[in-house]
Design an enzyme around this catalytic site. Structure first.
Site, PDB file in Angstrom:
ATOM      1  N   GLU A  47       0.852  -1.182   0.000  1.00  0.00           N
ATOM      2  CA  GLU A  47       0.000   0.000   0.000  1.00  0.00           C
ATOM      3  C   GLU A  47       0.893   1.239   0.000  1.00  0.00           C
ATOM      4  O   GLU A  47       1.964   1.243   0.639  1.00  0.00           O
ATOM      5  CB  GLU A  47      -0.859  -0.012   1.273  1.00  0.00           C
ATOM      6  N   ASN A 107      -7.009   6.060  -1.707  1.00  0.00           N
ATOM      7  CA  ASN A 107      -5.908   5.144  -1.423  1.00  0.00           C
ATOM      8  C   ASN A 107      -6.097   3.994  -2.411  1.00  0.00           C
ATOM      9  O   ASN A 107      -7.070   3.240  -2.284  1.00  0.00           O
ATOM     10  CB  ASN A 107      -6.010   4.675   0.035  1.00  0.00           C
ATOM     11  N   LYS A 124      -9.551   1.969  -1.934  1.00  0.00           N
ATOM     12  CA  LYS A 124      -9.775   1.433  -0.583  1.00  0.00           C
ATOM     13  C   LYS A 124     -11.176   1.767  -0.083  1.00  0.00           C
ATOM     14  O   LYS A 124     -11.625   2.904  -0.150  1.00  0.00           O
ATOM     15  CB  LYS A 124      -8.721   2.017   0.366  1.00  0.00           C
ATOM     16  N   GLU A 143      -6.051   8.838   7.940  1.00  0.00           N
ATOM     17  CA  GLU A 143      -6.467   8.393   6.596  1.00  0.00           C
ATOM     18  C   GLU A 143      -7.837   8.931   6.224  1.00  0.00           C
ATOM     19  O   GLU A 143      -8.098   9.179   5.047  1.00  0.00           O
ATOM     20  CB  GLU A 143      -6.478   6.859   6.535  1.00  0.00           C
ATOM     21  N   ASN A 194       0.176  -0.954   5.389  1.00  0.00           N
ATOM     22  CA  ASN A 194       1.066  -0.187   6.268  1.00  0.00           C
ATOM     23  C   ASN A 194       0.411  -0.259   7.640  1.00  0.00           C
ATOM     24  O   ASN A 194      -0.639   0.370   7.843  1.00  0.00           O
ATOM     25  CB  ASN A 194       1.143   1.293   5.871  1.00  0.00           C
TER      26      ASN A 194
HETATM   27  N1  ING Z   1      -3.528   0.650   8.629  1.00  0.00           N
HETATM   28  C1  ING Z   1      -4.016  -0.039   9.683  1.00  0.00           C
HETATM   29  C2  ING Z   1      -4.532  -1.447   9.412  1.00  0.00           C
HETATM   30  O1  ING Z   1      -5.740  -1.697   9.400  1.00  0.00           O
HETATM   31  C3  ING Z   1      -4.356   0.149  11.932  1.00  0.00           C
HETATM   32  C4  ING Z   1      -4.868   0.691  10.645  1.00  0.00           C
HETATM   33  C5  ING Z   1      -3.197   0.683  12.444  1.00  0.00           C
HETATM   34  C6  ING Z   1      -4.973  -0.927  12.508  1.00  0.00           C
HETATM   35  C7  ING Z   1      -2.649   0.138  13.609  1.00  0.00           C
HETATM   36  C8  ING Z   1      -4.440  -1.482  13.658  1.00  0.00           C
HETATM   37  C9  ING Z   1      -3.283  -0.968  14.203  1.00  0.00           C
HETATM   38  O2  ING Z   1      -3.681  -2.316   9.306  1.00  0.00           O
HETATM   39  C10 ING Z   1      -4.112   0.934   7.435  1.00  0.00           C
HETATM   40  N2  ING Z   1      -3.324   1.647   6.603  1.00  0.00           N
HETATM   41  O3  ING Z   1      -5.256   0.586   7.161  1.00  0.00           O
END
Ligand code: ING
Length: 307
Positions: A47, A107, A124, A143, A194
């Site tokens: 991503e 995204n 996304k 985001e 990420n």
């Molecule tokens: N990142 C995360 C994911 O769902 C997140 C959001 C961050 C979830 C930290 C849990 C912990 O993996 C993205 N970019 O969606």
């Protein structure tokens, strides 16, 4: 005649703020060339693979973030990736921030066939994090400020001799993601992510990030009889430690390859697409066993309703 795709999950280590797109494209090209020596048909990148994960900062004037987005794909800076992939006869999946001509921000992930043609674009659906500045956080995850949720949902395309779908990061945590593609006969789902280790709303989840990452992709693969390719941008990026553990998951739910590092690392697997039918033709024969007549809440409700 079995249908086998040799897939490369091309994990990226950190992309720091000062890394240029040119530098990043050189890293992508190195992984692509590695994939060629491993006879890959398809390489999956993470991503937002062209820049640092910029939603970790909140910029009051969102146009100050415009330079993190792509307004063309390919563009002069990414064209070398398309050219090399076509020359090597390898398809690829690439995640990036998309700024459309009419100013919309997504995204996005694209799927490029071996002949260099863009066969699919996915935007996304599930946007995590927050939409306003939260200055008390050690880092932002804004985001919902930088990207709008796609209304196009989850598609499945005929590519690489298979039924191929895409999802991005947080999408992988929602069972609906896999099932909507499963109901379109998906055989392989490509996913970049990420994922910071530290989850500000509930730090008790930090230690479980690797477990949850595997849990959701193994479950989604098994419950829908599909391959799942999960590819991280990991390591310490601008001071934020992010999960690696890219993996290739079989329709059985087994992890058949997993990254060891949090750096640029290619893992590969020969994926037999006919493995899918072992599950979709038996235990998960949707047309035989599913009960949509009693699943109404799944599409009629967003949140919990206590009757
Ligand atoms: N990142 C995360 C994911 O769902 C997140 C959001 C961050 C979830 C930290 C849990 C912990 O993996 C993205 N970019 O969606």
């Amino acid at each position: 005649m079995s249908r086998v795709i040799t897939v490369g999950a091309a994990q990226l280590g950190p992309i720091q703020k000062e890394h240029t797109r040119e530098e990043v494209v050189q890293r992508l090209l190195a992984l692509l060339r590695q994939a060629h020596t491993s006879n890959c048909d398809l390489v999956v990148f993470p991503e937002l693979a062209l820049t640092t994960f910029f939603p970790r900062w909140f910029l009051d004037n969102i146009t100050d973030a415009d330079h993190w987005y792509e307004t063309a794909m390919p563009s002069p800076v990414t064209q070398p990736l398309f050219d090399e992939a076509k020359k090597l006869g390898i398809g690829f999946c690439l995640g990036y921030a998309e700024l459309t001509d009419d100013g919309r921000r997504f995204n996005t992930q694209i799927l490029v066939e071996k002949d260099g043609s863009v066969v699919a674009k996915y935007r996304k659906v599930h946007i995590p994090g927050h939409e306003t500045n939260e200055p008390d956080r050690p880092f932002q995850h804004a985001e919902r400020y930088y990207f709008e949720p796609s209304m196009e949902g989850f598609g499945v395309w005929n590519a690489f001799g298979s039924r191929m779908g895409m999802m991005i990061c947080n999408d992988r945590r929602w069972p609906e993601t896999y099932r909507v593609m499963g109901l379109q006969g998906v055989e392989m789902i490509l996913c970049g992510y990420n994922t910071p280790i530290h989850y500000v709303p509930d730090p008790s989840q930090d230690i479980l990030q690797g477990f949850h990452n595997a849990l959701v992709m193994q479950s989604g693969a098994y419950q829908n009889g599909t391959w799942v390719i999960g590819v991280a941008k990991g390591g310490v990026e601008e001071g934020v430690d992010s999960l690696g553990q890219s993996m290739i998951v079989a329709p059985s739910g087994q992890i058949v390859a997993q990254a060891f590092t949090t750096d640029d690392e290619l893992i590969t697997a020969r994926c037999d697409l006919d493995w899918c039918r072992r599950y979709t033709g038996t235990l998960f024969d949707f047309d035989k066993y599913r009960r949509p007549e009693v699943y109404g809440r799944i599409t009629s409700q967003r949140g919990v309703v206590i009757d």
